[in-house]
Design an enzyme around this catalytic site. Structure first.
Site, PDB file in Angstrom:
ATOM      1  N   TYR A 191     -10.755   1.607  10.603  1.00  0.00           N
ATOM      2  CA  TYR A 191     -12.028   1.787  10.056  1.00  0.00           C
ATOM      3  C   TYR A 191     -12.449   1.161   8.815  1.00  0.00           C
ATOM      4  O   TYR A 191     -13.424   1.305   8.221  1.00  0.00           O
ATOM      5  CB  TYR A 191     -12.018   3.347   9.442  1.00  0.00           C
ATOM      6  CG  TYR A 191     -10.713   3.511   8.622  1.00  0.00           C
ATOM      7  CD1 TYR A 191     -10.588   3.029   7.299  1.00  0.00           C
ATOM      8  CD2 TYR A 191      -9.684   4.465   9.030  1.00  0.00           C
ATOM      9  CE1 TYR A 191      -9.242   3.402   6.604  1.00  0.00           C
ATOM     10  CE2 TYR A 191      -8.336   4.483   8.368  1.00  0.00           C
ATOM     11  CZ  TYR A 191      -8.203   3.898   7.216  1.00  0.00           C
ATOM     12  OH  TYR A 191      -7.243   4.302   6.289  1.00  0.00           O
ATOM     13  N   LYS A 192     -11.856  -0.312   8.739  1.00  0.00           N
ATOM     14  CA  LYS A 192     -12.260  -0.969   7.666  1.00  0.00           C
ATOM     15  C   LYS A 192     -13.058  -2.150   8.418  1.00  0.00           C
ATOM     16  O   LYS A 192     -14.260  -1.863   8.646  1.00  0.00           O
ATOM     17  CB  LYS A 192     -10.908  -1.791   7.062  1.00  0.00           C
ATOM     18  CG  LYS A 192     -10.164  -0.535   6.469  1.00  0.00           C
ATOM     19  CD  LYS A 192      -8.974  -1.432   5.931  1.00  0.00           C
ATOM     20  CE  LYS A 192      -7.710  -0.262   5.300  1.00  0.00           C
ATOM     21  NZ  LYS A 192      -8.422   0.253   4.018  1.00  0.00           N
TER      22      LYS A 192
ATOM     23  N   ARG B 156     -12.338  -4.038  -6.935  1.00  0.00           N
ATOM     24  CA  ARG B 156     -12.132  -4.748  -5.432  1.00  0.00           C
ATOM     25  C   ARG B 156     -13.397  -4.847  -5.003  1.00  0.00           C
ATOM     26  O   ARG B 156     -14.238  -3.868  -4.767  1.00  0.00           O
ATOM     27  CB  ARG B 156     -11.110  -3.954  -4.804  1.00  0.00           C
ATOM     28  CG  ARG B 156     -10.644  -4.715  -3.794  1.00  0.00           C
ATOM     29  CD  ARG B 156      -9.184  -3.788  -2.921  1.00  0.00           C
ATOM     30  NE  ARG B 156     -10.001  -2.577  -2.447  1.00  0.00           N
ATOM     31  CZ  ARG B 156      -9.194  -1.950  -1.602  1.00  0.00           C
ATOM     32  NH1 ARG B 156      -8.157  -2.215  -1.214  1.00  0.00           N
ATOM     33  NH2 ARG B 156      -9.736  -0.901  -0.970  1.00  0.00           N
TER      34      ARG B 156
ATOM     35  N   ASP C 166       1.802  -4.665   8.601  1.00  0.00           N
ATOM     36  CA  ASP C 166       0.668  -3.960   8.205  1.00  0.00           C
ATOM     37  C   ASP C 166      -0.796  -4.819   8.341  1.00  0.00           C
ATOM     38  O   ASP C 166      -0.637  -5.813   7.558  1.00  0.00           O
ATOM     39  CB  ASP C 166       0.771  -3.109   6.929  1.00  0.00           C
ATOM     40  CG  ASP C 166      -0.537  -2.135   7.012  1.00  0.00           C
ATOM     41  OD1 ASP C 166      -1.623  -2.320   7.459  1.00  0.00           O
ATOM     42  OD2 ASP C 166      -0.236  -1.018   6.551  1.00  0.00           O
TER      43      ASP C 166
ATOM     44  N   PHE D 117       0.838  -1.194  -0.221  1.00  0.00           N
ATOM     45  CA  PHE D 117       0.027  -0.010   0.031  1.00  0.00           C
ATOM     46  C   PHE D 117       1.040   1.325  -0.058  1.00  0.00           C
ATOM     47  O   PHE D 117       1.985   1.242   0.702  1.00  0.00           O
ATOM     48  CB  PHE D 117      -0.860   0.019   1.144  1.00  0.00           C
ATOM     49  CG  PHE D 117      -1.801   1.105   1.218  1.00  0.00           C
ATOM     50  CD1 PHE D 117      -3.138   0.817   0.282  1.00  0.00           C
ATOM     51  CD2 PHE D 117      -1.644   2.087   1.972  1.00  0.00           C
ATOM     52  CE1 PHE D 117      -4.013   2.192   0.303  1.00  0.00           C
ATOM     53  CE2 PHE D 117      -2.740   3.209   1.941  1.00  0.00           C
ATOM     54  CZ  PHE D 117      -3.914   3.167   1.137  1.00  0.00           C
TER      55      PHE D 117
HETATM   56  C1  LIG Z   1      -2.636  -1.478   3.999  1.00  0.00           C
HETATM   57  C2  LIG Z   1      -2.988  -0.149   4.453  1.00  0.00           C
HETATM   58  N1  LIG Z   1      -2.296   0.377   5.275  1.00  0.00           N
HETATM   59  C3  LIG Z   1      -2.498   1.887   5.564  1.00  0.00           C
HETATM   60  C4  LIG Z   1      -3.665   2.364   5.102  1.00  0.00           C
HETATM   61  C5  LIG Z   1      -4.285   3.843   5.469  1.00  0.00           C
HETATM   62  O1  LIG Z   1      -3.438   4.529   6.500  1.00  0.00           O
HETATM   63  P1  LIG Z   1      -4.039   5.980   6.908  1.00  0.00           P
HETATM   64  O2  LIG Z   1      -5.109   5.463   7.708  1.00  0.00           O
HETATM   65  O3  LIG Z   1      -2.913   6.298   7.881  1.00  0.00           O
HETATM   66  O4  LIG Z   1      -4.477   6.610   5.920  1.00  0.00           O
HETATM   67  C6  LIG Z   1      -4.547   1.762   4.394  1.00  0.00           C
HETATM   68  C7  LIG Z   1      -5.659   2.505   3.752  1.00  0.00           C
HETATM   69  O5  LIG Z   1      -6.335   1.850   2.951  1.00  0.00           O
HETATM   70  C8  LIG Z   1      -4.112   0.371   3.626  1.00  0.00           C
HETATM   71  O6  LIG Z   1      -4.867  -0.429   3.042  1.00  0.00           O
END
Ligand SMILES: Cc1ncc(COP(=O)(O)O)c(C=O)c1O
Length: 418
Positions: free
Chosen positions: A228-229, A378, A203, A126
């Protein structure tokens, strides 16, 4: 046999998690397949935020810091850690964004491996992870290595083993790939990194709340992820971070804020980090965000991660089966692995005209997936809200839209958020 809509409805009737959907505030006219980007709103979260705003903020004002607010980052961290991440208490906090947490832990890990000059990552990871790695590497004159992950299969123990060497300080990977949903072998990759003397930073944004994670048992050093997912904490909800207990006293994160200070209200002249996981906090936590995560994650915990995973696999298997029968011949290809053990919660399908097909789905069919450059659609399957009939409707719409060529009448100008 090709499933019809009635077969999907029968699967919904037999679904042990079906009742959970009623505990979300969902527009019945919309088929939402983007809960892996922004999870839906639970009724409990909506009500709780109202109470917190009026009662804790409006009535109790600053006294609320002593009535529960101060402990929220660790309390919510322990809730998520114990039930969804396989982490014993005292190793997870909820604070800041995933990006900021990733930065804090990456820098802390690099400082713990002086003399080693390589950050090993996945050039398909990402963007925020790659950008932070690149920024930190540039400012410190480090080398960025690439595990050479296969687009469909993601990073594997073999690809990581081939890229590790005695110069590797930190390995950073996503547990579930944001595009293909490839699920990495966390325990094996972590063990390989340790054999090479490196630390590992995972992550978990696309696994937390949908795939069981065993951080302690897998010997993981460090992890971050979004709330938030699949945890449904709401837009911009604070993220979590995990630091294995044995490492905590040896690691120093780079943002020396007063919430990471040992005696915060002494207001002393110098920063002395707290002894435990609190040292990875920075400034004043987002209380409303934390209360939202607390309420929404509680629903995920109540449903149980094993049952969620079972439904997740059933949904994605059903989708792939329908894909094979209904749309595979229409210029689509599958961008997610067929082996359920090797994939997370979403399914990506590719089509050369993916962007315009997505636009038709959203604008004309009330079906919301998301588009990922260059050609990915997706389909996010959130087990607490997604029904089998939603999957059926989405694949049926893909087949109809492409068969009648409706997407070809649209222009190709991209919207900012797709
Ligand atoms: C793998 C991954 N890491 C990080 C993030 C986003 O990070 P942040 O909440 O700091 O924008 C996402 C967002 O979709 C993601 O898919």
């Amino acid at each position: 046999m090709i499933a019809d809509r009635a077969a999907a409805q029968a699967l919904d009737r037999a679904d042990p998690l079906a009742e959970f959907r009623d505990r979300f505030l969902i527009d019945p006219a919309v088929t939402y397949l983007d809960g892996n980007s922004l999870g839906a709103l639970t009724a409990a979260t909506s009500a709780r935020l109202g109470e917190v705003v009026r009662g804790e903020w409006g009535d109790r004002l600053i006294r609320s810091w002593n009535e529960g607010w101060t402990d929220l980052p660790t309390a919510v961290g322990d809730l998520i850690g114990a039930h969804l991440l396989g982490a014993a208490a005292g190793q997870v906090v909820v604070s800041d964004s995933t990006t900021v947490n990733f930065y804090k832990l990456l820098v802390a890990a690099l400082d713990a491996r002086p003399g080693r000059r390589t950050v090993l990552g996945d050039r398909r990871n990402f963007p925020t992870d790659r950008y932070v790695v690149d920024g930190v590497a540039e400012s410190r004159g480090l080398r960025v290595g690439d595990v050479g992950a296969d687009p469909l299969g993601g990073p594997t123990p073999d690809s990581v083993a081939a890229s590790l060497d005695s110069d590797t300080a930190v390995v950073t990977l996503s547990h579930v790939d944001y595009r293909s949903a490839a699920l990495a072998d966390m325990a094996s990759i972590t063990a390989l990194a340790h054999e090479a003397g490196a630390l590992v930073l995972w992550d978990l944004s696309h696994s937390a709340g949908v795939v069981p994670v065993e951080l302690d048992r897998s010997g993981v050093d460090l992890a971050v992820g979004c709330t938030y997912k699949y945890l449904n904490g709401g837009p911009g909800a604070p993220a979590f971070l995990y630091v294995r207990r044995e490492l905590q006293l040896d690691l120093r994160q780079p943002i020396w804020g007063w919430f990471g200070q040992r005696d915060q209200f002494e207001m002393g002249p110098a920063y002395r980090p707290a002894d435990g996981i609190e040292r990875f906090l920075t400034g004043t936590p987002s209380v409303l965000g934390l209360r939202a995560v607390e309420a929404s994650a509680a629903l995920v915990v109540e449903a149980g991660i094993e049952r969620i995973r079972a439904k997740s696999v059933a949904l994605s298997s059903f989708l792939i089966d329908l894909f094979d029968h209904r749309v595979a011949g229409l210029g689509f290809s599958l961008g997610t692995q067929r082996d359920p053990e090797r994939r997370g919660g979403h399914v990506t399908v590719h089509h050369p005209d993916a962007y315009r097909i997505c636009r038709v789905l959203v604008d004309q069919e009330q079906i919301i997936p998301d588009f990922r450059e260059p050609d990915g659609i997706r389909l996010g399957l959130s087990p607490l809200t997604t029904r089998f009939v939603d999957v059926w409707d989405a694949i049926d719409a893909l087949a109809r839209v492409v068969a009648d060529g409706r997407h070809t009448t649209l222009g190709t100008t991209r919207l900012a958020v797709t």
